[in-house]
Write a protein that holds these residues in place. Structure first.
Motif, PDB file in Angstrom:
ATOM      1  N   ALA A 169      67.570 -11.653   0.462  1.00  0.00           N
ATOM      2  CA  ALA A 169      67.055 -10.174   0.409  1.00  0.00           C
ATOM      3  C   ALA A 169      67.645  -9.179  -0.563  1.00  0.00           C
ATOM      4  O   ALA A 169      66.920  -8.573  -1.160  1.00  0.00           O
ATOM      5  CB  ALA A 169      67.461  -9.658   1.938  1.00  0.00           C
ATOM      6  N   GLU A 170      68.817  -9.554  -0.835  1.00  0.00           N
ATOM      7  CA  GLU A 170      69.429  -8.731  -1.934  1.00  0.00           C
ATOM      8  C   GLU A 170      68.896  -9.245  -3.158  1.00  0.00           C
ATOM      9  O   GLU A 170      68.937  -8.065  -4.134  1.00  0.00           O
ATOM     10  CB  GLU A 170      71.157  -8.962  -1.845  1.00  0.00           C
ATOM     11  N   ALA A 171      68.612 -10.390  -3.580  1.00  0.00           N
ATOM     12  CA  ALA A 171      68.476 -10.716  -4.859  1.00  0.00           C
ATOM     13  C   ALA A 171      66.948 -10.270  -5.039  1.00  0.00           C
ATOM     14  O   ALA A 171      66.685  -9.954  -6.050  1.00  0.00           O
ATOM     15  CB  ALA A 171      68.305 -12.406  -4.795  1.00  0.00           C
ATOM     16  N   GLU A 172      66.062 -10.174  -3.810  1.00  0.00           N
ATOM     17  CA  GLU A 172      64.779  -9.714  -4.037  1.00  0.00           C
ATOM     18  C   GLU A 172      64.939  -8.265  -4.398  1.00  0.00           C
ATOM     19  O   GLU A 172      63.849  -7.633  -5.129  1.00  0.00           O
ATOM     20  CB  GLU A 172      63.908 -10.204  -2.880  1.00  0.00           C
ATOM     21  N   ALA A 173      65.679  -7.491  -3.623  1.00  0.00           N
ATOM     22  CA  ALA A 173      65.970  -6.040  -3.894  1.00  0.00           C
ATOM     23  C   ALA A 173      66.192  -5.704  -5.635  1.00  0.00           C
ATOM     24  O   ALA A 173      65.419  -4.954  -5.911  1.00  0.00           O
ATOM     25  CB  ALA A 173      66.932  -5.501  -3.197  1.00  0.00           C
ATOM     26  N   LEU A 174      67.005  -6.637  -6.080  1.00  0.00           N
ATOM     27  CA  LEU A 174      67.347  -6.465  -7.386  1.00  0.00           C
ATOM     28  C   LEU A 174      65.806  -6.863  -8.340  1.00  0.00           C
ATOM     29  O   LEU A 174      65.673  -6.102  -9.179  1.00  0.00           O
ATOM     30  CB  LEU A 174      68.460  -7.319  -7.736  1.00  0.00           C
ATOM     31  N   ASN A 175      65.377  -7.838  -8.016  1.00  0.00           N
ATOM     32  CA  ASN A 175      64.283  -8.071  -8.579  1.00  0.00           C
ATOM     33  C   ASN A 175      63.165  -7.161  -8.784  1.00  0.00           C
ATOM     34  O   ASN A 175      62.424  -6.848  -9.717  1.00  0.00           O
ATOM     35  CB  ASN A 175      63.477  -9.584  -7.971  1.00  0.00           C
TER      36      ASN A 175
END
Lengths: 237, 238
Positions: A15-21
């Motif tokens: 989820a964090e990685a997607e937020a950054l993306n």
């Protein structure tokens, strides 16, 4: 100025990685550039495959195995300049970020304004000449070297040795290949086996040049050309 | 490391003394040379010629503008100055990134910590592109950064380039040298004395005082043009 960037994200939470993306996509769209992202679930995965090919690295701190701070220290040994950003919920490592010359320390959840300012800084940094670097294939792997930190390069039995301000690197290469990578107005042979960075020459006499106290000798064939190139260099600088 | 100009903004006198003694120790042990200027608040700092500083050590808790505000303001004027925060407060470390602070140090500063920071700064400044001049020494050419030259004097048919660590005697006329230095901040204070305006600390009567304490006489014929060049230089630099 280039318009396509490759960022690495070291984050074990999807989820964090997607937020950054999402932030990358929004920024890329606004600025009309392309941002490609390579995701790593752990710091070790990044370090094993690391070839200094990323334009910036976004590290979580809390990672399985090696934490982000430890990983960035190891990384700085082979890559002193790649822009580094920490992205984390923890505030207690903010001071450590300075040790590895991090560009920024973003607190989760990451605010758009902070993220965009960080991306602006990264892009600006990448376009500055002083930060210009090349990636060399050393006997241990790959390392990024700031071009202006190279003092001279010399040939030594089937390899070349880069003498830099950060130490020496043995590289599997030939002098010919080395010369193709470095600006010939700044890097000039003083003899057939020694390529000198003109911006670090301290003294020239009949015998050779002195760089950081070391004397490198001229060969008769190369001397005249070297002195001419040095004069051109000085008049342009 | 050439004659670096370091600014310290700190309101506690004991802290200033501590920093100065560490910096002096670093100079002696590593053979570096600096001139250090201390200020007790942002106002007195900005009243000086701020763009001449290479490094700024800045406390955060200060009367008037705090260190962060000062850093933001100086970044607008000078992207190159190296900023090091020196403070009791750790919680503002994150904001330091927004002004591209080089380092954020917690008090009390240790000798190791300061030495390590100064060494890193030295390497950074060493890699910046510098304007160089080649000086014909007779045996060969010395290539020196123009920023390292304090002043040039005439000695018969030769000139002497005075630098912090050495004087280089060269077989060149004053005219030739000043032609080569035309794009750097140099001006004649007398026909036989070319001064690097960057290192002028004070003017006394008919004497130019440099950062390192050296005094150079101004000739009557050059005084007016020299003082004009000096005010232009300082005016331009803010």
């Amino acid at each position: 100025m280039k318009n396509s960037y490759l960022f690495a994200v070291i984050e074990d939470d999807d989820a964090e990685a997607e937020a950054l993306n999402a932030l990358f996509r929004a920024y890329a769209q606004e600025h009309n550039i392309i941002i490609r992202v390579k995701r790593f679930q752990s710091a070790i995965a990044l370090l094993i495959a690391y070839r200094s090919e990323y334009d910036a690295l976004f590290f979580d701190v809390d990672l399985p195995g090696m934490d982000g701070i430890e990983a960035s220290r190891k990384l700085r040994k082979i890559d002193p300049t790649v822009p580094l950003v920490f992205v984390t919920a923890l505030t207690r490592y903010t001071l450590k970020g300075y040790e590895v010359n991090a560009i920024n320390y973003l607190l989760k959840p990451v605010q758009k304004a902070d993220a965009f300012l960080t991306f602006d800084t990264i892009i600006r940094m990448l376009s500055i000449n002083e930060n210009e670097s090349i990636i060399i294939h050393t006997l241990d792997g790959y390392a990024r070297v700031i071009v202006n930190s190279i003092l001279y390069v010399e040939v030594s039995s089937h390899k070349v040795v880069y003498h830099t301000m950060a130490g020496n690197f043995d590289v599997r290469s030939s002098m010919k290949q080395t010369m193709e990578r470095l600006d010939s107005r700044r890097f000039v042979l003083c003899n057939s086996g020694t390529l000198v960075n003109l911006s670090h020459v301290e003294f020239i006499d009949k015998e050779g040049v002195v760089i950081k106290g070391e004397k490198l000798l001229f060969s008769r064939a190369k001397k005249k050309g070297f002195v001419e190139k040095m004069n051109v260099f000085l008049s342009n600088n | 490391m050439e004659l670096l100009k370091i600014a310290i903004i700190e309101d506690e006198l004991t802290e200033i003394d501590h920093m100065l003694s560490l910096l002096n120790k670093f100079q002696r042990e590593k053979g570096a040379s600096f001139s250090v200027f201390t200020f007790q608040d942002g106002a007195s700092f900005f009243a000086s010629n701020v763009k001449k500083f290479d490094i700024l050590f800045c406390d955060i808790e200060l009367p008037g503008q705090d260190g962060m505000e000062i850093a933001k303001k100086i970044r607008e004027l000078d992207e190159e100055i190296v900023i090091v925060f020196v403070t009791h407060i750790s919680r503002l470390a994150m904001e330091g990134y927004s002004v591209s602070a080089f380092q954020y140090m917690l008090k009390p500063i240790s000798e190791d910590g300061l030495f390590a920071t100064m060494t890193k700064i030295g390497k950074l400044l060493d890699m910046r592109d510098k304007k160089m001049i080649s000086l014909n020494t007779g045996e060969g050419f010395a290539i020196v950064p123009t920023k390292d030259i304090l002043y040039v004097t005439v000695d018969g048919h030769r000139c002497i380039c005075h630098m912090p660590k050495q004087d280089i005697s060269c077989w060149m006329s004053m005219k030739k040298i000043s032609d080569r230095l035309v794009s750097s901040p140099f001006a004649l204070c007398a026909s036989g004395c070319l001064v690097n305006l960057h290192y002028v600390k004070d003017i006394e009567e008919n004497v130019v005082v440099l950062e390192n304490g050296e005094k150079l006489r101004m000739s009557i014929s050059k005084k007016k043009t020299f003082l004009k060049a000096l005010s232009v230089y300082f005016g331009v630099m803010g």
